[in-house]
Scaffold this motif. Structure first.
Motif, PDB file in Angstrom:
ATOM      1  N   ILE A 150       0.322  -1.852   0.053  1.00 46.30           N
ATOM      2  CA  ILE A 150      -0.354   0.217  -0.140  1.00 46.30           C
ATOM      3  C   ILE A 150       0.601   1.293   0.259  1.00 46.30           C
ATOM      4  CG2 ILE A 150      -1.749   1.044   0.916  1.00 46.30           C
ATOM      5  CD1 ILE A 150      -3.181  -1.245   2.207  1.00 46.30           C
ATOM      6  N   VAL A 151       2.244   0.838   0.742  1.00 47.16           N
ATOM      7  CA  VAL A 151       2.800   2.332   0.963  1.00 47.16           C
ATOM      8  C   VAL A 151       3.560   2.603  -0.298  1.00 47.16           C
ATOM      9  CG1 VAL A 151       4.957   3.545   1.682  1.00 47.16           C
ATOM     10  CG2 VAL A 151       3.315   2.205   3.053  1.00 47.16           C
ATOM     11  N   VAL A 152       3.752   1.365  -1.371  1.00 48.28           N
ATOM     12  CA  VAL A 152       4.534   1.979  -2.700  1.00 48.28           C
ATOM     13  C   VAL A 152       3.487   1.895  -3.641  1.00 48.28           C
ATOM     14  CG1 VAL A 152       5.684   0.113  -4.372  1.00 48.28           C
ATOM     15  CG2 VAL A 152       6.346   0.019  -2.295  1.00 48.28           C
ATOM     16  N   MET A 153       2.507   1.718  -3.435  1.00 48.77           N
ATOM     17  CA  MET A 153       1.191   1.913  -4.348  1.00 48.77           C
ATOM     18  C   MET A 153       1.145   3.139  -4.594  1.00 48.77           C
ATOM     19  SD  MET A 153      -2.931   0.223  -4.579  1.00 48.77           S
ATOM     20  CE  MET A 153      -3.134   0.814  -2.260  1.00 48.77           C
ATOM     21  N   ILE A 154       0.927   4.238  -3.259  1.00 48.41           N
ATOM     22  CA  ILE A 154       0.436   5.620  -2.954  1.00 48.41           C
ATOM     23  C   ILE A 154       1.448   6.449  -3.296  1.00 48.41           C
ATOM     24  CG2 ILE A 154       1.152   7.562  -1.707  1.00 48.41           C
ATOM     25  CD1 ILE A 154      -1.479   4.969   0.744  1.00 48.41           C
ATOM     26  N   LEU A 155       2.997   6.501  -3.263  1.00 46.90           N
ATOM     27  CA  LEU A 155       3.660   6.753  -4.384  1.00 46.90           C
ATOM     28  C   LEU A 155       4.337   6.873  -5.518  1.00 46.90           C
ATOM     29  CD1 LEU A 155       7.033   5.440  -1.381  1.00 46.90           C
ATOM     30  CD2 LEU A 155       5.258   7.337  -1.635  1.00 46.90           C
ATOM     31  N   VAL A 156       3.545   5.245  -6.331  1.00 47.18           N
ATOM     32  CA  VAL A 156       3.527   5.198  -7.416  1.00 47.18           C
ATOM     33  C   VAL A 156       2.166   6.130  -7.914  1.00 47.18           C
ATOM     34  CG1 VAL A 156       3.387   4.148  -9.324  1.00 47.18           C
ATOM     35  CG2 VAL A 156       4.701   2.823  -7.921  1.00 47.18           C
ATOM     36  N   ALA A 157       1.224   5.648  -7.674  1.00 50.63           N
ATOM     37  CA  ALA A 157      -0.217   6.805  -8.270  1.00 50.63           C
ATOM     38  C   ALA A 157      -0.185   7.940  -8.012  1.00 50.63           C
ATOM     39  CB  ALA A 157      -1.070   6.254  -6.925  1.00 50.63           C
ATOM     40  N   PHE A 158       0.951   8.678  -6.708  1.00 51.07           N
ATOM     41  CA  PHE A 158       1.049   9.936  -6.870  1.00 51.07           C
ATOM     42  C   PHE A 158       2.341  10.545  -7.607  1.00 51.07           C
ATOM     43  CE2 PHE A 158       3.405  13.492  -5.642  1.00 51.07           C
ATOM     44  CZ  PHE A 158       2.398  14.538  -5.023  1.00 51.07           C
ATOM     45  N   LEU A 159       3.209   9.460  -7.931  1.00 50.33           N
ATOM     46  CA  LEU A 159       4.245  10.401  -9.207  1.00 50.33           C
ATOM     47  C   LEU A 159       3.366   9.950 -10.402  1.00 50.33           C
ATOM     48  CD1 LEU A 159       7.508   8.218  -8.163  1.00 50.33           C
ATOM     49  CD2 LEU A 159       6.981  10.600  -7.836  1.00 50.33           C
ATOM     50  N   VAL A 160       2.212   9.456 -10.878  1.00 46.56           N
ATOM     51  CA  VAL A 160       2.127   8.736 -11.724  1.00 46.56           C
ATOM     52  C   VAL A 160       0.653  10.449 -12.217  1.00 46.56           C
ATOM     53  CG1 VAL A 160      -0.021   7.491 -12.982  1.00 46.56           C
ATOM     54  CG2 VAL A 160       2.555   6.164 -12.715  1.00 46.56           C
ATOM     55  N   LYS A 161      -0.399  10.808 -11.209  1.00 44.59           N
ATOM     56  CA  LYS A 161      -0.964  11.455 -11.379  1.00 44.59           C
ATOM     57  C   LYS A 161      -0.389  12.719 -11.413  1.00 44.59           C
ATOM     58  CE  LYS A 161      -4.288   8.610  -9.347  1.00 44.59           C
ATOM     59  NZ  LYS A 161      -5.993   8.742  -8.574  1.00 44.59           N
ATOM     60  N   SER A 162       0.758  12.724 -10.839  1.00 51.39           N
ATOM     61  CA  SER A 162       1.161  13.998 -10.783  1.00 51.39           C
ATOM     62  C   SER A 162       2.435  14.309 -12.248  1.00 51.39           C
ATOM     63  CB  SER A 162       2.431  14.578  -9.454  1.00 51.39           C
ATOM     64  OG  SER A 162       1.804  14.359  -8.326  1.00 51.39           O
ATOM     65  N   ASP A 163       2.411  13.290 -13.198  1.00 51.34           N
ATOM     66  CA  ASP A 163       3.246  13.826 -14.926  1.00 51.34           C
ATOM     67  C   ASP A 163       4.188  12.996 -14.034  1.00 51.34           C
ATOM     68  OD1 ASP A 163       2.771  12.658 -17.024  1.00 51.34           O
ATOM     69  OD2 ASP A 163       3.251  15.566 -17.942  1.00 51.34           O
ATOM     70  N   ARG A 164       4.903  12.897 -13.058  1.00 51.33           N
ATOM     71  CA  ARG A 164       6.076  12.545 -12.571  1.00 51.33           C
ATOM     72  C   ARG A 164       6.919  11.121 -13.009  1.00 51.33           C
ATOM     73  NH1 ARG A 164       9.350  16.197 -10.222  1.00 51.33           N
ATOM     74  NH2 ARG A 164      11.138  14.876 -10.952  1.00 51.33           N
ATOM     75  N   ARG A 165       6.930  10.256 -13.937  1.00 50.70           N
ATOM     76  CA  ARG A 165       7.234   9.270 -13.929  1.00 50.70           C
ATOM     77  C   ARG A 165       8.488   8.835 -13.916  1.00 50.70           C
ATOM     78  NH1 ARG A 165       3.406   5.668 -16.791  1.00 50.70           N
ATOM     79  NH2 ARG A 165       0.735   6.437 -16.537  1.00 50.70           N
ATOM     80  N   ASP A 166       9.266  10.349 -14.923  1.00 46.74           N
ATOM     81  CA  ASP A 166      10.743   9.920 -14.512  1.00 46.74           C
ATOM     82  C   ASP A 166      10.996   9.330 -13.189  1.00 46.74           C
ATOM     83  OD1 ASP A 166       9.484  12.702 -14.192  1.00 46.74           O
ATOM     84  OD2 ASP A 166      11.455  13.300 -12.989  1.00 46.74           O
ATOM     85  N   ALA A 167      10.492   9.876 -11.711  1.00 40.05           N
ATOM     86  CA  ALA A 167      10.838  10.207 -10.619  1.00 40.05           C
ATOM     87  C   ALA A 167      10.813   8.056 -10.497  1.00 40.05           C
ATOM     88  CB  ALA A 167      10.010  10.645 -10.187  1.00 40.05           C
ATOM     89  N   LEU A 168      10.060   7.417 -10.667  1.00 39.98           N
ATOM     90  CA  LEU A 168       9.481   6.121 -11.326  1.00 39.98           C
ATOM     91  C   LEU A 168      10.720   5.237  -9.725  1.00 39.98           C
ATOM     92  CD1 LEU A 168       6.038   5.601 -12.820  1.00 39.98           C
ATOM     93  CD2 LEU A 168       6.419   5.614 -10.469  1.00 39.98           C
ATOM     94  N   LYS A 169      12.483   5.299 -11.316  1.00 44.34           N
ATOM     95  CA  LYS A 169      12.756   4.248 -11.462  1.00 44.34           C
ATOM     96  C   LYS A 169      13.597   5.086  -9.460  1.00 44.34           C
ATOM     97  CE  LYS A 169      15.447   7.764 -13.584  1.00 44.34           C
ATOM     98  NZ  LYS A 169      14.758   8.001 -13.755  1.00 44.34           N
ATOM     99  N   TRP A 170      13.780   6.522  -9.055  1.00 46.71           N
ATOM    100  CA  TRP A 170      14.110   6.443  -7.939  1.00 46.71           C
ATOM    101  C   TRP A 170      13.483   5.685  -6.508  1.00 46.71           C
ATOM    102  CZ3 TRP A 170      18.611   7.604  -8.608  1.00 46.71           C
ATOM    103  CH2 TRP A 170      18.594   8.215  -9.762  1.00 46.71           C
ATOM    104  N   VAL A 171      12.084   5.935  -6.934  1.00 49.78           N
ATOM    105  CA  VAL A 171      11.132   5.054  -5.804  1.00 49.78           C
ATOM    106  C   VAL A 171      11.352   3.588  -5.773  1.00 49.78           C
ATOM    107  CG1 VAL A 171       8.614   4.117  -5.261  1.00 49.78           C
ATOM    108  CG2 VAL A 171       9.100   6.395  -6.263  1.00 49.78           C
ATOM    109  N   TRP A 172      11.485   2.470  -7.000  1.00 47.83           N
ATOM    110  CA  TRP A 172      12.194   1.550  -7.045  1.00 47.83           C
ATOM    111  C   TRP A 172      13.048   1.510  -6.619  1.00 47.83           C
ATOM    112  CZ3 TRP A 172       7.258  -0.784  -7.240  1.00 47.83           C
ATOM    113  CH2 TRP A 172       6.492  -0.300  -7.886  1.00 47.83           C
ATOM    114  N   LEU A 173      13.998   2.011  -6.831  1.00 47.68           N
ATOM    115  CA  LEU A 173      15.899   1.987  -6.599  1.00 47.68           C
ATOM    116  C   LEU A 173      15.559   1.917  -5.112  1.00 47.68           C
ATOM    117  CD1 LEU A 173      18.949   1.719  -6.902  1.00 47.68           C
ATOM    118  CD2 LEU A 173      18.778   4.549  -6.857  1.00 47.68           C
ATOM    119  N   GLY A 174      14.451   2.825  -4.533  1.00 49.39           N
ATOM    120  CA  GLY A 174      14.641   2.856  -2.740  1.00 49.39           C
ATOM    121  C   GLY A 174      13.822   1.550  -2.604  1.00 49.39           C
ATOM    122  N   VAL A 175      12.770   1.308  -3.270  1.00 53.62           N
ATOM    123  CA  VAL A 175      12.176  -0.250  -3.271  1.00 53.62           C
ATOM    124  C   VAL A 175      13.809  -1.354  -3.119  1.00 53.62           C
ATOM    125  CG1 VAL A 175      10.376  -1.876  -3.392  1.00 53.62           C
ATOM    126  CG2 VAL A 175      10.155   0.822  -3.450  1.00 53.62           C
TER     127      VAL A 175
END
Length: 300
Positions: A33-58
């Protein structure tokens, strides 16, 4: 814990799988759920470029949790005698303290965790990639450390069986599938009820781990009363029965507990369940809503 115990019966295997599987499902879904919230926020904020940094942290958090789990298991499995009892007892008590703190924290934080995560991620995006990865690392790592400690404490009484680890991984796999389904709106879960019931289960499991730790420290000579038994039903307790494997495999029940074990178990259950089940103070506004589902997560 990493090799199958000789003579493990089918009921005990099933019990170990179910017990650790429920732990993996609860903790895995909480992390998902934590990861889902972070990913959904980036997608809806049009910041898909930052997804790779979230996955790196995960990924870094998962690696850290694996190292912690292996280190604790190695430390408790490479010593014998009283030293082994001492290490197991202390590790169990530390696990109970941390897991209890996390369960009670999640009870309060569940209603507002989405808002806090989105606000934190928004600030991290302004700082840079390292801040984004760090936030994901700590958000996931916090849940992962709880899982590692809980499983180590839970599995101490399985005599080297691999099945608690298998059950944990299966539970995490189911949690991952549910998280993906939640993200795409394929399923709906009453988060408030889920975390309430599984939280009660974890409290009961933690009580058993506490009793196990008390007995280990009594054997090691760090706590008194090792010979003062509260009762002894060994002659009537068959570990090969379904109820025997459930009580022993999931809740760390033993037929000859000491008085101190029973007192610690009962006091812990009464105090922690009271704190966990008491109603939260009412707060005005949307923050009192349960953990949001993806379709309800606003873009900002």
């Amino acid at each position: 814990m990493l090799t199958l115990a000789a003579g493990a019966s089918a009921p005990s295997v099933a019990t170990q799988l179910v017990g650790s599987g429920l732990i993996g499902l609860r903790e895995g879904l909480e992390t998902g759920i934590v990861v889902m919230i972070l990913v959904a926020f980036l997608v809806k904020s049009d910041r898909r470029d930052a997804l790779k940094w979230v996955w790196l942290g995960v990924a870094a958090a998962v690696a850290m949790v694996a190292i912690i789990f292996v280190a604790i298991h190695f430390g408790t499995s490479t010593v014998t005698g009283l030293a082994a009892e001492l290490i197991s007892g202390l590790a169990s008590l530390v696990a109970v303290v941390i897991v209890t703190a996390m369960i009670l924290w999640m009870r309060k934080a569940a209603a507002s965790i989405s808002g806090h995560l989105r606000a934190g991620l928004s600030k991290a995006l302004a700082v840079g990639p390292f801040a984004v990865a760090s936030m994901a690392f700590f958000a996931v790592g916090r849940e992962g450390v709880e899982t590692a400690l809980l499983l180590v404490g839970y599995a101490e009484n399985t005599a080297g069986s691999i099945w608690p680890l298998v059950g944990l991984l299966l539970g995490i796999a189911v949690a991952a599938a549910l998280t993906v389904a939640l993200y795409f709106g394929a399923v709906r879960i009453n988060f408030a009820a889920f975390f309430r019931y599984t939280g009660v289960f974890l409290v009961v499991v933690a009580a058993g781990i506490l009793a196990y730790g008390v007995r280990a420290l009594q054997i090691a000579g760090w706590l008194p009363g090792g010979s003062n038994l509260a009762f002894d039903v060994s002659a009537h307790f068959d570990t090969s029965t379904w109820y025997g494997t459930v009580l022993q495999g999931i809740f760390n029940f033993r037929p000859d507990p000491t008085v101190l074990q029973v007192v610690a178990w009962a006091v812990y259950l009464v105090v922690v369940l009271t704190l966990f089940l008491r109603p939260l103070p009412a707060k005005p506004g949307p923050e009192r809503a349960p953990l949001p589902e993806p379709s309800n997560i606003p873009a900002s």
